[in-house]
Design an enzyme around this catalytic site. Structure first.
Site, PDB file in Angstrom:
ATOM      1  CG  HIS A   6       4.136  -3.331  10.300  1.00 15.34           C
ATOM      2  ND1 HIS A   6       3.211  -2.761  11.032  1.00 15.34           N
ATOM      3  CD2 HIS A   6       4.365  -2.582   9.331  1.00 15.34           C
ATOM      4  CE1 HIS A   6       2.987  -1.554  10.508  1.00 15.34           C
ATOM      5  NE2 HIS A   6       3.809  -1.461   9.427  1.00 15.34           N
TER       6      HIS A   6
ATOM      7  CG  ASP B  16       0.552  -2.008   7.597  1.00 18.88           C
ATOM      8  OD1 ASP B  16       1.185  -2.856   7.861  1.00 18.88           O
ATOM      9  OD2 ASP B  16       0.745  -0.661   7.699  1.00 18.88           O
TER      10      ASP B  16
ATOM     11  CG  HIS C  99       0.450   4.220   4.826  1.00 14.77           C
ATOM     12  ND1 HIS C  99      -0.396   3.508   5.837  1.00 14.77           N
ATOM     13  CD2 HIS C  99      -0.134   5.273   4.684  1.00 14.77           C
ATOM     14  CE1 HIS C  99      -1.571   4.274   6.257  1.00 14.77           C
ATOM     15  NE2 HIS C  99      -1.384   5.229   5.386  1.00 14.77           N
TER      16      HIS C  99
ATOM     17  CD  GLU D  56      -1.233  -5.008  10.600  1.00 17.50           C
ATOM     18  OE1 GLU D  56      -0.471  -4.470  11.558  1.00 17.50           O
ATOM     19  OE2 GLU D  56      -1.979  -4.612  10.032  1.00 17.50           O
TER      20      GLU D  56
ATOM     21  CG  HIS E 160      -3.505  -0.171   6.418  1.00 15.49           C
ATOM     22  ND1 HIS E 160      -3.877   0.013   7.487  1.00 15.49           N
ATOM     23  CD2 HIS E 160      -2.440   0.387   5.992  1.00 15.49           C
ATOM     24  CE1 HIS E 160      -2.880   0.791   8.075  1.00 15.49           C
ATOM     25  NE2 HIS E 160      -2.061   1.155   6.953  1.00 15.49           N
TER      26      HIS E 160
ATOM     27  CG  HIS F   7      -0.526   0.102   2.590  1.00 17.05           C
ATOM     28  ND1 HIS F   7       0.184  -1.152   3.070  1.00 17.05           N
ATOM     29  CD2 HIS F   7      -0.188   1.150   3.390  1.00 17.05           C
ATOM     30  CE1 HIS F   7       0.648  -0.815   4.298  1.00 17.05           C
ATOM     31  NE2 HIS F   7       0.657   0.468   4.545  1.00 17.05           N
TER      32      HIS F   7
ATOM     33  CG  ASP G  22       4.878   2.614   7.296  1.00 19.08           C
ATOM     34  OD1 ASP G  22       4.285   2.787   6.255  1.00 19.08           O
ATOM     35  OD2 ASP G  22       4.754   1.755   8.286  1.00 19.08           O
ATOM     36  CG  HIS G  23       4.063  -0.652   4.140  1.00 20.66           C
ATOM     37  ND1 HIS G  23       4.214  -1.799   4.427  1.00 20.66           N
ATOM     38  CD2 HIS G  23       3.799  -0.091   5.219  1.00 20.66           C
ATOM     39  CE1 HIS G  23       3.630  -2.049   5.674  1.00 20.66           C
ATOM     40  NE2 HIS G  23       3.464  -0.782   6.300  1.00 20.66           N
TER      41      HIS G  23
END
Lengths: 658, 599
Positions: B414, B178, B70, B203, B157, B68, B72-73
């Site tokens: 995660h 996530d 975000h 996660e 998510h 996705h 942090d991904h």
């Protein structure tokens, strides 16, 4: 493998495939050309239509004059329009396991199938197909239900009576099977049986068959289907397009290696070039409006209309039409325009890129924003206040038998300033116009059918190379009106198998293999031997388990130890249980080595005699004789089981097991 | 034995910098390519030198999958593909592909333009990187190459978030990214079928939390916002531009409408308008209710929520401001926070998880004196509230997903090590599967035991199934066949076919046994006695007395001759082939016992 052909209409197919143990319906198209035999349903009382004379037989009898009316030499049924359903008697439709839908035009008979035949299966379709299909059905139901008609004619359908009628009524097929339109609750019930799928999604049916929709390039969410097991592959190609319009391009590569390719839904106007037609559409539209006339475009609420609006968006400013209002009138006009903007993933690359910006993929959003395009649910209400002429009206139904289009035909038909432009290819425009004759307005025929033409088909077939092609009979001969055009038919080798309505075809292929899984522990226990260079062989003795059409081979359970202390059983208890198969043997026994082996195992009096075909090995003391030949060995001995078993095992050492 | 290897380069016992390497059946796949919000140095990106020291990443990795948008991904993606160098395919869903470059550009601007860092990826690199992206549909089976296939499932998510199944032959891994197991105001719940992967990588952000009902949390949130506004305070809600923000906007919008409130609601950053556009165009990715009603009313067209201007922060009177980023680590949310922190009438509501090292994390852990840039001390007097609106599965949700997918092994990423430990035990107890939680750089190896698919000739299979269903589970019927192995093809055929295909002749092995029995009667009478005897015992077999005086039992031939010397002894010649070995052997021993006395 059978194919039951339930529809004779090549672009509105309905076939049932019996494939392995599953029964799969491919599309359920509704033939609406039957409605052309009916009088239009006017939204507002039409003096002209209501004054049409009743039809009188040649002998002067008038018993049909309530049901049949005459208009400009044509006879029409004065009744609620009816549709020609797919064949329902050819096989028990309650046995259909799944229905695969290829595009929203090919699902219009769905409620008749799912609600009236005892169908209990699942329908598979893509999300745009379902959403837009719902809109088409909603519009259909709405336009028929809002003009309640008291009369429902049935006398004319009597076989004896129908014989006396003029053409085309006389020749109409299966009129007894014609049905009135379904209702919204039936539509909802039918749609609730649909499961949504995406392109290239593999759907397992009962573990036996896998079906996969592929992009067909014809409409939003339109799909071809692959129906396959591990060894057989049937491609169902229905309504595909290679032109770049708004939908995602056609996936051709995945159709390769098909045993059978069922080909339906080719262009209905093979001689017309869609691009040229769009050009003509625009110029005719502009000319009419410049001369102060109105333009009527009978159309479906989704599909080509998006492309037309896009062309007009680019065209109107340069053509000086910026101030001409465009009206889109349909109970589902708003929904259709909105839905078109949210299916980014189903659109062609250019449109997808726009969504990433993020901008609406279709420019009609801008036409609406700038008030150039206005949409209304019907001619009643807001529309009557906003209505300005000259204007361009897009509205349905293209058959001109129901929907708001009927009103505009009555309103504008008398003036030669106005033009009706036919863009939808599903109905003959002359037949559609028949009940409006005599007509002063101009009629322009610009059919836009983006589906495959015969040149594209032959290219496609060369590319994907199916072993067999199956298609409606119409495609295996030139069109009846252009019998010299042998280029307007399918040309392939071997020749395509053709079908007609109510025919059952046996599909030409034979299965030879099936998939089976070998459990890891069994696999570990196998001992492969190289028989020939590069070819190894292992004999397998295993237990076969079959569940949900999946086969698995397992290690046989260890034989239970015979209970040692048990008393002697009766003789009959020892009868071997089942004819357990011993492996086949192959190879030959070299006599010298065999004799050596015998001697090594304690036979000291071995004598060898030559025969015509081989040798005889004699064990004199044991009174035993072993005939060795190229492909056989015969051990003849006294009833001395330990000896026999010993000899047997020595022989087996020289042979390979299969 | 085949094995699956998993090495987290990020998100191993940690939240942030998600990046997990998976080797399955000879294929190498990288799952996510994230950045770490808690670091500003080298540690913010995964250490890609782990993958290969000198070779090209493209040669080593078969594909990269992004779950996705975000950061942090996906935050390290342009660095990975353009600066380290990777030209293979990158897979993500359409919404992710649409939104991810915008967040990357935003991230780049903050880092380069505001913080003045050099040696960072450029706008052009983001563009070039996105050209390598292949967009996938939900549930579409994407054939990466001949053997490797991937399939996306809805994760709920954020818009476009997906879980991915990675499959080679019969071995498979599912990576959840996530996910959220409960539908919220704008997204649906994660869903996966019973795909029974060898390994589920999940996660575990909320490994130990079991959250109360969403409704309670929403009511709580609205109450706090309402009270603060009523007493003239200002409410700051730090969010990320896409995701929770939309959910909370829908929540406040409907509340404002219902309560007829007048206090202004603002949404900061230019992203908002754009963000809402994405939601409108990708409405098929939202929940059922929004999709159903979008024609009548598009939930993402807000009436009460207006664009924020930085001057508004100093306006008197109550207001609610959504500002980015969500962890108060930079940007507008931090600026507003500094302005409002001193007033106890105000409130900051943290609606999601905050990574260690961020201002958000500090104030949530109770710190009220913050050291800001330039050694300045900021005293926090405003109320600090935490409301878990993060769309992560809680412990219950994680267990539910495991139940749905039925994996043979579970691997946690995660999340925080301590919490993972707890969840790991719970998973092992409840599902009796192994559960792993490797740290970054640590490799977990999972042995798999795949079945071997072979082709069986229909003739052989039909022969086996035609004899009828297995009647007795204790005595299962054995099937015999020959497995032919040539190149990489495995075919199971009948022995006859195997011989034929190999061009080999069958070698017939025949036995003929002389059985002596005492019977003074005439030969044909002896034969009749033998026939009756066998017929009586071998009820399930076809025993026939032929006109030429011989007896057949199935294909075994028995002939009688008189003994050359002893007229009272008859010699029975019992003749059978190796295929009838058992029956033949049985017959000779049976006949050896002699015939019953009375006939």
């Amino acid at each position: 493998f059978f194919q039951y052909c339930l529809s004779g209409h090549p672009t509105l197919p309905c076939n049932v495939l019996k494939f392995k143990s599953t029964t799969i319906m491919l599309d359920c198209g509704l033939d609406m050309t039957s409605t052309l035999n009916f009088l239009p349903l006017p939204l507002v009382q039409s003096p002209r239509l209501s004054k049409l004379p009743g039809w009188v037989l040649k002998d002067g009898s008038t018993f049909l004059d309530k049901e049949l009316k005459e208009c400009s030499g044509h006879v029409f049924v004065d009744s609620v329009p009816e549709f020609c359903l797919p064949e329902t008697e050819l096989l028990d439709l309650s046995t259909v396991d799944v229905i695969l839908i290829s595009n929203y035009h090919c699902m219009m008979a769905l409620p008749y199938i799912t609600e009236y035949t005892g169908f209990t299966g699942t329908v598979y379709a893509t999300e745009p197909t379902v959403q837009i299909g719902r809109l088409l059905m909603e519009e259909l139901v709405n336009s028929i239900e809002r003009v309640p008609k008291a009369q429902s004619a049935s006398m004319w359908k009597n076989k004896e009576v129908q014989r006396l009628l003029p053409a085309p009524l006389k020749d109409a097929v299966e009129v007894s099977m014609w049905r009135k339109c379904y209702t919204m609750p039936e539509v909802n019930a039918a749609l609730s049986k649909i499961q949504l799928v995406g392109y290239s999604q593999k759907i397992e049916l009962f573990g036996a068959v896998q079906v996969t929709p592929l992009s067909s390039g014809y409409a939003l969410g339109s799909s071809n289907w692959i129906i396959q097991s591990h060894y057989e592959k049937v491609s169902y190609v229905s309504g595909s397009s290679l032109l770049t319009t708004h939908p995602q391009p056609m996936d051709q590569a995945s159709l390769k290696n098909s045993d059978v390719l069922i080909l339906t839904g080719l262009t209905q106007i093979p001689t017309a070039n869609p691009d040229g037609m769009v050009g003509e559409f625009c110029s005719n539209l502009a000319m009419t409006v410049r001369n102060g006339g109105n333009v009527l475009v009978p159309c479906y609420p989704s599909g080509v209309i998006y492309d037309l609006l896009e062309c007009l968006y680019q065209y109107i400013d340069s053509a000086g039409l910026s101030n001409v209002p465009f009206y889109f009138i349909s109970p589902v006009a708003n929904s259709s325009l909105e839905f078109s903007q949210i299916f980014a993933e189903w659109l062609c690359h250019n449109k997808q890129t726009k969504v990433y910006l993020p901008e609406p993929p279709f420019p009609h959003a801008e036409l609406i924003q700038t008030n150039k395009l206005k949409h209304y649910p019907s001619i009643h209400g807001d529309f009557s206040n906003d209505f300005k002429q000259p204007c361009v009206v897009f509205t349905g139904h293209p058959s001109l038998r129901f929907g708001d289009v009927v009103h505009f035909m009555e309103l504008w038909g008398k003036s030669s300033l106005n033009t009706v432009i036919f863009t939808e290819p599903d109905f003959s425009y002359l037949d559609a116009l028949a009940p409006y004759q005599p007509l002063a307005m101009k009629c322009v025929y610009c059919p836009i059918d983006t589906r495959l033409n015969f040149i594209q088909v032959s290219k496609l077939l060369k590319e994907v190379q199916p072993l067999h092609v199956v298609c409606p009979e119409q495609y295996t001969q030139p069109p009846p009106t252009q019998s010299h055009r042998t280029d307007l038919m399918i040309d392939c080798q071997p020749p395509a198998m053709s079908y007609h309505r109510a025919e059952v075809l046996t599909l030409p292929y034979k299965r030879r293999y099936e998939k089976i899984e070998i459990m890891p522990d069994l696999a570990d226990s196998l001992v492969p031997l190289e028989i020939k260079p590069g070819i190894s062989l292992a004999t397998v003795s295993a237990v076969l388990h079959t569940k949900d059409n999946k086969h698995v081979l397992q290690l046989p359970p260890k034989p239970p130890q015979p209970p040692a202390s048990k008393k002697r059983k009766r003789v009959s208890d020892d009868v071997p249980e089942c004819k357990s198969l011993k492996p086949l043997l192959s190879g030959s026994i070299p006599v010298d080595q065999f004799v050596q082996t015998l001697e090594k195992h304690g036979f000291s009096d071995v004598k060898v005699e030559d025969t015509a075909k081989g040798h005889i090995v004699l064990l004199q003391e044991a009174e035993t004789l072993i005939q060795l030949e190229e492909d056989s060995t015969h051990i003849i001995c006294d009833n001395d089981e330990p000896l026999r078993v010993k000899l047997r095992d020595l022989v087996l050492k020289f042979l390979q097991k299969f | 034995m085949p094995e699956i290897k998993v090495t987290p380069l990020g998100a191993g016992q940690d939240v942030g910098r998600s990046c997990i390497l998976v080797s399955i059946a000879g294929k190498n796949v990288m799952l996510d390519c994230g950045m770490h919000m808690g670091y500003n140095d080298d540690r913010r990106f995964p250490d890609f030198s782990y993958i290969t020291q000198n070779g090209r990443l493209t040669d080593f990795l078969d594909c990269v999958i992004i779950s996705h948008f975000h950061l942090d991904h996906c935050g390290a993606l342009p660095y990975f593909s353009e600066m380290v160098g990777y030209d293979g395919p990158i897979y993500m869903t359409h919404p992710t592909k649409a939104i991810c470059p915008i967040l990357l550009e935003d991230y780049r601007k903050i880092t380069v333009d505001k913080k003045g860092e050099t040696n960072f990826f450029t706008s052009q690199m983001i563009k070039d990187c996105m050209k390598k992206v292949v967009a996938v549909h939900l549930h579409q089976t994407v054939q990466v190459d001949e053997e490797l296939e991937i399939k996306a499932y809805y994760a709920g998510h954020v818009l476009g978030a997906a879980m991915f199944q990675i499959k080679v032959g019969c071995e498979s891994v599912v990576y959840t990214g996530d996910y959220n197991m409960t539908p919220d105001r704008h997204l649906g719940a994660a869903w996966i079928d019973k795909c029974r992967p060898d390994l589920l990588i999940t996660e575990s952000t909320y490994a130990t939390t079991i959250r109360d009902s969403k409704r309670c949390r929403e009511r709580d949130f609205l109450k706090k916002v309402h009270e603060t506004v009523e007493r003239g305070g200002k409410v700051l809600i730090p969010v990320f531009a896409l995701g929770r923000a939309q959910e909370l906007c829908i929540l406040l919008e409907t509340f404002w409408e219902r309560m007829n409130l007048k206090a202004p609601i603002y949404f900061s950053t230019g992203l908002t308008e754009k963000a809402n556009h994405y939601y409108k165009l990708f409405i098929t990715w939202t929940n059922q209710k929004i999709r159903k009603t979008f024609v009548q009313r598009n939930m993402f067209e807000f009436k009460h929520i207006k664009a924020f201007d930085r001057a508004f922060a100093d306006n008197p009177g109550p207001m609610v401001v959504f500002a980015t980023p969500g962890m108060l680590h930079a940007g507008q949310s931090l600026q507003i926070f500094r302005k409002w922190a001193g007033n106890e009438k105000n409130m900051v509501i943290m609606p999601g998880y905050c990574v260690q090292g961020t201002v958000g994390h500090k104030i949530l852990s109770g710190q009220r004196k913050l050291e800001m840039e330039g050694r300045q001390i900021l005293e926090v007097k405003m109320q600090v509230e935490y409301m878990s609106f993060s769309a992560h599965a809680d412990a219950k949700g994680i267990m539910q997903l495991i139940r749905q997918a039925e994996p043979s092994n579970v691997l946690l990423v995660h999340g925080e090590a301590k919490k993972m430990e707890f969840l790991k035990q719970k998973i092992e107890q409840e599902f009796h599967v192994s559960c792993f939680m490797p740290a970054n750089g640590e490799t977990t190896t999972i042995l798999t035991n795949p079945c071997i698919p072979v082709d069986i000739s229909l003739g052989l299979l039909k022969r086996e199934t035609a004899i009828g269903p297995v009647p007795d589970a204790k005595k299962p019927k054995l099937m015999h066949g020959s497995l032919l192995m040539k190149d990489n093809s495995f075919r199971l055929v009948s022995p006859e076919q195997a011989l034929k295909e190999l061009g080999l002749a069958e070698h017939q092995l025949r036995f003929t046994c002389r059985v002596h029995i005492q019977d003074p009667r005439k030969e044909h009478e002896t034969v009749l006695r033998v026939y009756n005897h066998l017929k009586g015992i071998l009820k399930d077999y076809s025993v026939q007395h032929l006109p030429d005086g011989s007896i057949t039992v199935e294909s075994i031939l028995i002939q009688a001759t008189a003994h050359s010397e002893d007229q009272g002894t008859k010699v029975l010649l019992v003749s059978w082939t190796y295929q009838d070995e058992e029956l033949g052997s049985y017959l000779t021993s049976l006949l050896k016992k002699g015939l019953p006395q009375s006939t």
